[in-house]
Design a protein around this motif. Structure first.
Motif: not given
Length: 117
Positions: A16-20, A22-29, A67-76
């Motif tokens: 539930t993005p608080s504004n347009e 955030i919504k657009v950036n999540q879709r682009k991501l 939001y959004p935020q980006v992380f890399i998960e590697d081996g936990g």
């Protein structure tokens, strides 16, 4: 026989993005990660079952509630890569030569996400 676990991107998003913006950036991501063939998982920070992971990721990024935020998960283990602006800059920096990027300390999409493709 040994099994090699590959790293993946974890995209912290909100259903539930608080504004347009955030919504657009999540879709682009989502679009960029799919287009570049990156292994990724979206984690909805608003779902109760994701509360513990969301808190851990917010602690890593020091960007609580953004939001959004980006992380890399590697081996936990999780590594904070950046917010949308940082991610977008890495995509744009992919036009810079590897040598120039390395010499000038420029983060490119290819160099940061290579272990997730």
């Amino acid at each position: 026989r040994e099994f090699l676990v590959m790293a993946k991107v974890v995209a912290l998003i909100t259903s539930t993005p608080s504004n347009e913006v955030i919504k657009v950036n999540q879709r682009k991501l989502d679009g960029v990660l799919k287009a570049k063939g990156v292994r990724f998982e979206e984690v909805d920070g608003l779902l109760p079952e994701n509360k513990e992971l969301r808190s851990k990721l917010f602690d890593l990024s020091n960007l609580r509630g953004k939001y959004p935020q980006v992380f890399i998960e590697d081996g936990g283990e999780y590594e904070f890569v950046g917010d949308w602006d940082a991610f977008e800059a890495m995509v744009e920096n992919d036009t810079v030569s590897e040598t120039t990027a390395r010499m000038q300390g420029i983060k490119t999409f290819s160099s940061v996400f290579s272990k997730c493709m």
